[in-house]
Design a protein around this motif. Structure first.
Motif, PDB file in Angstrom:
ATOM      1  N   GLY A  34       0.808  -1.218   0.000  1.00  0.00           N
ATOM      2  CA  GLY A  34       0.000   0.000   0.000  1.00  0.00           C
ATOM      3  C   GLY A  34       0.836   1.260   0.000  1.00  0.00           C
ATOM      4  O   GLY A  34       0.348   2.338   0.319  1.00  0.00           O
ATOM      5  N   SER A  35       2.103   1.145  -0.379  1.00  0.00           N
ATOM      6  CA  SER A  35       3.038   2.267  -0.320  1.00  0.00           C
ATOM      7  C   SER A  35       2.805   3.257  -1.470  1.00  0.00           C
ATOM      8  O   SER A  35       2.724   2.872  -2.630  1.00  0.00           O
ATOM      9  CB  SER A  35       4.475   1.747  -0.386  1.00  0.00           C
ATOM     10  OG  SER A  35       5.386   2.784  -0.677  1.00  0.00           O
ATOM     11  N   THR A  36       2.752   4.547  -1.125  1.00  0.00           N
ATOM     12  CA  THR A  36       2.645   5.583  -2.153  1.00  0.00           C
ATOM     13  C   THR A  36       3.931   5.689  -2.949  1.00  0.00           C
ATOM     14  O   THR A  36       3.922   5.884  -4.168  1.00  0.00           O
ATOM     15  CB  THR A  36       2.307   6.947  -1.519  1.00  0.00           C
ATOM     16  OG1 THR A  36       1.020   6.883  -0.920  1.00  0.00           O
ATOM     17  CG2 THR A  36       2.304   8.048  -2.570  1.00  0.00           C
ATOM     18  N   GLY A 174      10.166   4.181  12.183  1.00  0.00           N
ATOM     19  CA  GLY A 174       8.965   4.767  12.774  1.00  0.00           C
ATOM     20  C   GLY A 174       8.740   6.218  12.434  1.00  0.00           C
ATOM     21  O   GLY A 174       8.071   6.937  13.179  1.00  0.00           O
ATOM     22  N   ILE A 175       9.281   6.674  11.305  1.00  0.00           N
ATOM     23  CA  ILE A 175       9.118   8.078  10.903  1.00  0.00           C
ATOM     24  C   ILE A 175       7.860   8.185  10.043  1.00  0.00           C
ATOM     25  O   ILE A 175       7.860   7.858   8.851  1.00  0.00           O
ATOM     26  CB  ILE A 175      10.350   8.586  10.125  1.00  0.00           C
ATOM     27  CG1 ILE A 175      11.604   8.461  10.991  1.00  0.00           C
ATOM     28  CG2 ILE A 175      10.139  10.032   9.679  1.00  0.00           C
ATOM     29  CD1 ILE A 175      12.877   8.881  10.289  1.00  0.00           C
ATOM     30  N   GLY A 176       6.771   8.603  10.637  1.00  0.00           N
ATOM     31  CA  GLY A 176       5.512   8.721   9.930  1.00  0.00           C
ATOM     32  C   GLY A 176       5.575   9.770   8.830  1.00  0.00           C
ATOM     33  O   GLY A 176       6.189  10.819   8.997  1.00  0.00           O
ATOM     34  N   GLY A 177       4.952   9.484   7.698  1.00  0.00           N
ATOM     35  CA  GLY A 177       4.929  10.419   6.574  1.00  0.00           C
ATOM     36  C   GLY A 177       6.121  10.313   5.649  1.00  0.00           C
ATOM     37  O   GLY A 177       6.163  10.993   4.625  1.00  0.00           O
ATOM     38  N   ALA A 178       7.106   9.453   5.984  1.00  0.00           N
ATOM     39  CA  ALA A 178       8.288   9.328   5.134  1.00  0.00           C
ATOM     40  C   ALA A 178       7.921   8.802   3.754  1.00  0.00           C
ATOM     41  O   ALA A 178       8.441   9.261   2.734  1.00  0.00           O
ATOM     42  CB  ALA A 178       9.325   8.411   5.785  1.00  0.00           C
ATOM     43  N   ASP A 179       7.013   7.833   3.726  1.00  0.00           N
ATOM     44  CA  ASP A 179       6.613   7.246   2.445  1.00  0.00           C
ATOM     45  C   ASP A 179       5.978   8.298   1.531  1.00  0.00           C
ATOM     46  O   ASP A 179       6.317   8.412   0.353  1.00  0.00           O
ATOM     47  CB  ASP A 179       5.642   6.093   2.692  1.00  0.00           C
ATOM     48  CG  ASP A 179       5.114   5.483   1.405  1.00  0.00           C
ATOM     49  OD1 ASP A 179       5.918   4.917   0.648  1.00  0.00           O
ATOM     50  OD2 ASP A 179       3.898   5.587   1.147  1.00  0.00           O
ATOM     51  N   ALA A 180       5.035   9.069   2.081  1.00  0.00           N
ATOM     52  CA  ALA A 180       4.373  10.097   1.276  1.00  0.00           C
ATOM     53  C   ALA A 180       5.346  11.188   0.853  1.00  0.00           C
ATOM     54  O   ALA A 180       5.294  11.681  -0.280  1.00  0.00           O
ATOM     55  CB  ALA A 180       3.220  10.714   2.066  1.00  0.00           C
ATOM     56  N   LEU A 181       6.251  11.571   1.760  1.00  0.00           N
ATOM     57  CA  LEU A 181       7.230  12.610   1.436  1.00  0.00           C
ATOM     58  C   LEU A 181       8.143  12.153   0.305  1.00  0.00           C
ATOM     59  O   LEU A 181       8.408  12.918  -0.636  1.00  0.00           O
ATOM     60  CB  LEU A 181       8.051  12.956   2.678  1.00  0.00           C
ATOM     61  CG  LEU A 181       9.160  13.996   2.456  1.00  0.00           C
ATOM     62  CD1 LEU A 181       8.562  15.310   1.967  1.00  0.00           C
ATOM     63  CD2 LEU A 181       9.956  14.212   3.747  1.00  0.00           C
ATOM     64  N   PHE A 182       8.612  10.904   0.380  1.00  0.00           N
ATOM     65  CA  PHE A 182       9.470  10.398  -0.695  1.00  0.00           C
ATOM     66  C   PHE A 182       8.681  10.274  -1.990  1.00  0.00           C
ATOM     67  O   PHE A 182       9.235  10.468  -3.082  1.00  0.00           O
ATOM     68  CB  PHE A 182      10.073   9.049  -0.294  1.00  0.00           C
ATOM     69  CG  PHE A 182      11.381   9.160   0.437  1.00  0.00           C
ATOM     70  CD1 PHE A 182      12.582   8.998  -0.231  1.00  0.00           C
ATOM     71  CD2 PHE A 182      11.410   9.453   1.790  1.00  0.00           C
ATOM     72  CE1 PHE A 182      13.796   9.114   0.441  1.00  0.00           C
ATOM     73  CE2 PHE A 182      12.607   9.570   2.478  1.00  0.00           C
ATOM     74  CZ  PHE A 182      13.812   9.400   1.794  1.00  0.00           C
ATOM     75  N   GLY A 183       7.401   9.940  -1.886  1.00  0.00           N
ATOM     76  CA  GLY A 183       6.567   9.898  -3.081  1.00  0.00           C
ATOM     77  C   GLY A 183       6.506  11.265  -3.750  1.00  0.00           C
ATOM     78  O   GLY A 183       6.564  11.380  -4.982  1.00  0.00           O
ATOM     79  N   LEU A 184       6.402  12.313  -2.944  1.00  0.00           N
ATOM     80  CA  LEU A 184       6.374  13.674  -3.473  1.00  0.00           C
ATOM     81  C   LEU A 184       7.718  14.048  -4.100  1.00  0.00           C
ATOM     82  O   LEU A 184       7.776  14.664  -5.178  1.00  0.00           O
ATOM     83  CB  LEU A 184       6.027  14.658  -2.351  1.00  0.00           C
ATOM     84  CG  LEU A 184       5.743  16.106  -2.760  1.00  0.00           C
ATOM     85  CD1 LEU A 184       4.574  16.163  -3.734  1.00  0.00           C
ATOM     86  CD2 LEU A 184       5.462  16.952  -1.528  1.00  0.00           C
ATOM     87  N   LEU A 185       8.804  13.656  -3.443  1.00  0.00           N
ATOM     88  CA  LEU A 185      10.135  13.931  -3.988  1.00  0.00           C
ATOM     89  C   LEU A 185      10.350  13.189  -5.312  1.00  0.00           C
ATOM     90  O   LEU A 185      10.966  13.720  -6.241  1.00  0.00           O
ATOM     91  CB  LEU A 185      11.209  13.521  -2.976  1.00  0.00           C
ATOM     92  CG  LEU A 185      11.283  14.364  -1.698  1.00  0.00           C
ATOM     93  CD1 LEU A 185      12.309  13.773  -0.730  1.00  0.00           C
ATOM     94  CD2 LEU A 185      11.632  15.815  -2.040  1.00  0.00           C
TER      95      LEU A 185
END
Length: 312
Positions: A34-36, A174-185
């Motif tokens: 389910g990773s962005t 455990g860094i929440g939002g890392a997946d979405a942030l990397f998706g944006l990058l």
């Protein structure tokens, strides 16, 4: 078909094979995690496959011989294929950015990071093998379509590494939002890659002049011929892996047509040795006759002949 055409097609087939393999693996990884960031990688790979099919069509058309309706060849088909890839990459980048932004606001997180990391590692190995073959083909053919495909797959290495980092940071650190942030990058990375890839294709489609360094080398070769009294109205362009050039040269007004023709042949032979496969059109003028105005009337031969003296 020429040897260059066969090499270009082999690189396109290799791209299609790799993209098909990775598409299957990443679709499973997206379903599993389910990773962005992985979804962005899947979207990029989907476009890789479509773009590689367009590349195959482009290099196939470009390899067709000149005909009555295309006297300058079909080489610009490669630039068209490259622009098609650019459009697809841009759409992918925009879609991914929107999804990543939505995930940031929703606070959603991926699951099963191990599967995604494994798939990304396999993708990197397959991409490295493809890039090695593409580099060999580009060195021999100078294909703009394969070069654009090569640039896209080079970005895939960083993209897959970003997916691994995103999943690892989110799941293990455990860094929440890392997946979405990397998706944006990754979306920004894709957009920047599309911009860079578009420049060479646009230059060819718009018949942009050669770079100054290439022109200077061309004029240096022409200046070696002692019979020439001047050169003006130089026009250059590139289509696919073929260069085109036309120019006016000044010769002795008393020279016969046959003698002038022999001089033109000698110039062409020297240029062909320095620029293999170049298409040349030379217009001889009697010395002192220049019908053009402005920059087209400038005598470029005098500058080229004086260059060695200035550098010495």
């Amino acid at each position: 078909m020429t040897e260059a055409g066969k090499l270009n097609r082999s690189a396109a087939y290799a791209s299609i094979l790799v993209a098909s393999l990775l598409l299957t693996l990443k679709a499973w990884a997206v379903w599993s995690t389910g990773s962005t960031a992985m979804l962005g990688s899947l979207a990029d790979t989907t476009l890789d496959l479509v773009a590689s099919l367009a590349t195959l069509l482009g290099v196939w058309v470009a390899a067709q011989p000149d005909d009555d309706n295309h006297r300058f060849g079909h080489d610009k088909a490669e630039a068209l294929a490259a622009m098609f890839q650019v459009v697809l990459i841009s759409i992918s980048a925009l879609s991914l950015a929107l999804r990543a932004a939505g995930q940031i606001f929703a606070g959603a997180r991926p699951q099963g990071a191990g599967d995604g990391i494994m798939v990304s590692a396999i993708a990197m190995l397959a991409t490295l093998a493809l890039l090695a073959w593409q580099r060999r083909v580009i060195a021999q053919t100078r294909s703009i379509a394969i070069s654009t495909d090569h640039l896209h797959y080079k970005s895939d290495l960083a993209l897959n590494l970003a997916v691994i980092a995103a999943l690892a940071l989110d799941q293990y650190a455990g860094i929440g939002g890392a997946d979405a942030l990397f998706g944006l990058l990754i979306a920004v990375w894709l957009g920047w890659g599309a911009w860079k890839a578009s420049q060479q294709a646009i230059e060819q489609l718009m018949d942009q002049e050669w770079p100054d360094e290439k022109k200077a080398r061309f004029l240096e070769v022409v200046a070696r011929h002692p019979e020439l009294k001047g050169l003006h109205d130089l026009r250059t362009r590139t289509a696919g892996n073929r260069d085109f050039v036309q120019f006016h040269v000044a010769v002795d007004p008393d020279m016969t047509v046959r003698a002038a023709h022999d001089v033109m042949d000698e110039i062409e032979d020297k240029l062909m040795a320095e620029f293999p496969g170049i298409e040349i059109l030379i217009h001889p003028d009697p010395e002192g006759l220049v019908n053009e105005t402005g920059l087209a009337a400038q005598d470029l031969l005098a500058d080229a002949q004086s260059a060695p003296a200035r550098s010495g």
